[in-house]
Write an enzyme that holds these catalytic residues in place. Structure first.
Site, PDB file in Angstrom:
ATOM      1  N   GLU A   1       0.687  -1.237  -0.036  1.00 15.38           N
ATOM      2  CA  GLU A   1      -0.108   0.064  -0.103  1.00 15.38           C
ATOM      3  C   GLU A   1       0.792   1.317  -0.043  1.00 15.38           C
ATOM      4  OE1 GLU A   1      -2.051   3.441   1.834  1.00 15.38           O
ATOM      5  OE2 GLU A   1      -0.503   2.318   2.615  1.00 15.38           O
ATOM      6  N   SER A   2       0.324   2.234  -0.757  1.00 17.64           N
ATOM      7  CA  SER A   2       1.229   3.529  -0.870  1.00 17.64           C
ATOM      8  C   SER A   2       2.702   3.349  -1.316  1.00 17.64           C
ATOM      9  CB  SER A   2       1.238   4.275   0.487  1.00 17.64           C
ATOM     10  OG  SER A   2       1.509   5.414   0.405  1.00 17.64           O
ATOM     11  N   ALA A   3       3.736   3.774  -0.556  1.00 17.65           N
ATOM     12  CA  ALA A   3       5.117   3.419  -1.151  1.00 17.65           C
ATOM     13  C   ALA A   3       5.316   1.913  -0.917  1.00 17.65           C
ATOM     14  CB  ALA A   3       5.993   3.999   0.251  1.00 17.65           C
TER      15      ALA A   3
END
Length: 549
Positions: free
Chosen positions: A226-228
């Site tokens: 998730e995200s990075a």
């Protein structure tokens, strides 16, 4: 880019009870090489925590490529998480009440420079012959923060057992900020760019070497983040000429895709600042000097660089994967454009209001001119004044057109807040995702989702990372993840016996699974055509900045 980290998820996860646990009289063990690791029996699952997957990267081993662990010997306590990698401290003040507590009040577990550990959570029924598939989790945090101890993989494993589709959960720590993503000509010449991504790759090699001892089929690995962490998954897909090395067969990405990126030498100014603040300026080998300065001195210099909420940069983050000529020969988006990407099934989706939490600190930007300057300086430095005028016309100042979307005049913290939130969310998240689908959806199985849950959250709406509360809280995304890890297809029967079909994404009919607020189950299919002209314009400006148009 969160990580900012979801301590609340541990509480959410502990509230999920799928069956009464039965704790056995002896602790679970597993033998790796000639070492015995003693884990934790939670009843439904066994947890083996804090196993080193690489040699120490502390001290003089700092700022070097990860090396595989030495053969294990002896008896090891694997009952607690290893320390997180050193985190970047945020120095950006945020007015109280603007960020959800799970983001703004995250606790700070122990951290260390010696942090490359891996965790394995298995169904309690596992044997070395079980051949379960595995989900390998890569946390987010803007490449500045994040650690495995913030996430309870037992939720995923327990849910998979309830669905009669058992999976194993694996997570690893990787180096962050200046320890994992230092950027300069010196770093490029040494071939040491993107060390955090290299750590992830080393952990995936560890999985292939050792995971059969935990009852896992090494040919059935899905990488998930998730995200990075999702951006990391995307970049693991495009490195090595798109060849997976047999390390994984599927990718599951939440709020992140293969991204644009600058050359690693573009980090020179920050590198020089760190060299100066650590007293290494006079050294004939500044990189070697950074290895021998006290770790607290180096961390303090890193903490003096802009963090992810910095009002001067926004999502133009200081520490990010960059083109280094080794792990990334070109930017992730360029590689996608050239078809250099692993040909495997993919799930990739975003939250509806990705840009809000990264825009709450931009209260100093109140005019059209300031918006144009901020966006051009941080994201499109080569854009002409007419191009910026066209971009702002596509993202008008009208709060009803901004993010949180579909909230009318509400949540307008400043005259430009919702406009900035819409721009940042589309530039960093929605545009790369849609481009990936446009390029690859006819060539490999791709499934897309959009989380619109939490629209009533003041100021930030369905904010970046809010979908984590669904997947680590045992929601629908948990089920879809389990099905995907097992079958490379997210579809399968829900525990109620109902089925909501999630179709493959087709460019001619781009449907997305959309998660809505109550009443539950609140799922529907929507079409991925929102802000079509605006996001296309963003994509073209991005390509111009990347030098491929």
């Amino acid at each position: 880019m969160t990580g900012l980290v979801f301590a609340v998820l541990a509480l959410l996860a502990s509230a999920v009870s799928l069956a009464s646990p039965t704790v056995r009289s002896t602790a679970p063990t597993v033998v790796l090489d000639r070492g015995t690791f003693v884990g934790v029996d939670t009843g439904l699952n066994f947890q083996f925590l804090g196993i080193p997957f690489a040699q120490s990267v502390a001290g003089t081993a700092r700022l070097r490529l990860p090396k595989p662990n030495l053969p294990y010997t002896g008896i090891h306590n694997a009952t607690t998480f290893g320390p997180g990698c050193l985190q970047q401290a945020s120095t950006t003040p945020v007015p109280p009440g603007l960020l959800p507590s799970s983001i703004s009040n995250a606790s700070a577990p122990p951290t260390s420079e010696d942090c490359l550990t891996i965790n394995v959570v298995t169904p309690a029924s596992f044997t070395p012959k079980s051949r379960f598939p595995v989900a390998v989790w890569i946390y987010g945090g803007g490449f500045e923060t994040g650690m495995t101890s913030s996430f309870d993989g037992g939720v995923i494993v327990n849910r998979s057992i309830a669905l009669s589709e058992p999976v194993v959960y694996v997570s690893m720590n990787y180096r962050l900020s200046g320890f994992g993503f230092l950027a300069s000509q010196e770093v490029k010449d040494a071939g040491l760019g993107n060390l955090g991504l290299q750590d992830q790759r080393e952990a995936l090699r560890w999985v292939q070497k050792y995971i059969t001892a935990f009852g896992i089929d090494p040919t059935k690995v899905t990488i998930w983040g998730e995200s990075a962490g999702a951006i990391s998954v995307g970049l693991q897909l495009v490195t090595n000429g798109g060849k997976t090395e047999g390390l994984f067969r599927g990718g599951f990405m939440e709020s992140g895709s293969p991204t644009p990126g600058t050359d690693i030498t573009m980090g020179q100014t920050v590198y020089n600042q760190i060299v100066a603040e650590t007293g290494c300026s006079g050294s004939p080998d500044t990189l070697e000097c950074l290895r021998i300065v006290p770790v607290d001195t180096l961390l303090a210099a890193i903490n003096a660089t802009p963090d992810i909420l910095n009002p001067n940069q926004g999502l133009n983050i200081t520490w990010e994967p960059r083109v280094d000529g080794v792990f990334l020969p070109e930017s992730g988006q360029n590689l996608v454009a050239k078809g250099i990407i692993a040909d495997i099934p993919i799930v990739n989706g975003d939250c509806d209001d990705e840009g809000t939490i990264f825009s709450v600190t931009l209260a100093n930007i109140t005019t059209d001119e300031q918006v144009s300057d901020f966006i051009s300086r941080n994201f499109f430095p080569g854009a002409s004044s007419s191009q910026m005028a066209n971009l702002l016309a596509l993202y008008p100042q009208d709060p009803a057109a901004g993010s949180p979307f579909d909230t009318g005049e509400q949540n307008a913290l400043t005259p430009q807040y919702k406009r900035l939130a819409a721009l940042q969310g589309d530039i960093i998240f929605q545009s790369p995702r849609r481009f990936l689908f446009e390029q690859r959806a006819t060539k490999q199985p791709i499934f897309s989702f959009l989380s619109k849950r939490g629209k009533s959250t003041p100021f930030v709406g369905a904010f970046h990372s809010s979908d984590l509360q669904n997947i680590y809280g045992g929601g629908e995304l948990t089920d879809y993840l389990v099905h995907f890890v097992n079958h490379l297809d997210p579809n399968g029967p829900l525990v109620t016996g109902e089925t909501f079909a999630w179709p493959r994404y087709e460019p001619s009919h781009p449907q997305m699974l959309t998660l809505l607020d109550a009443p539950l189950p609140a799922l529907e299919l929507t079409t991925d055509t929102f802000r079509l002209d605006a996001i296309s314009f963003v994509r073209n400006l991005t390509f111009q900045s990347d030098g491929i148009l």
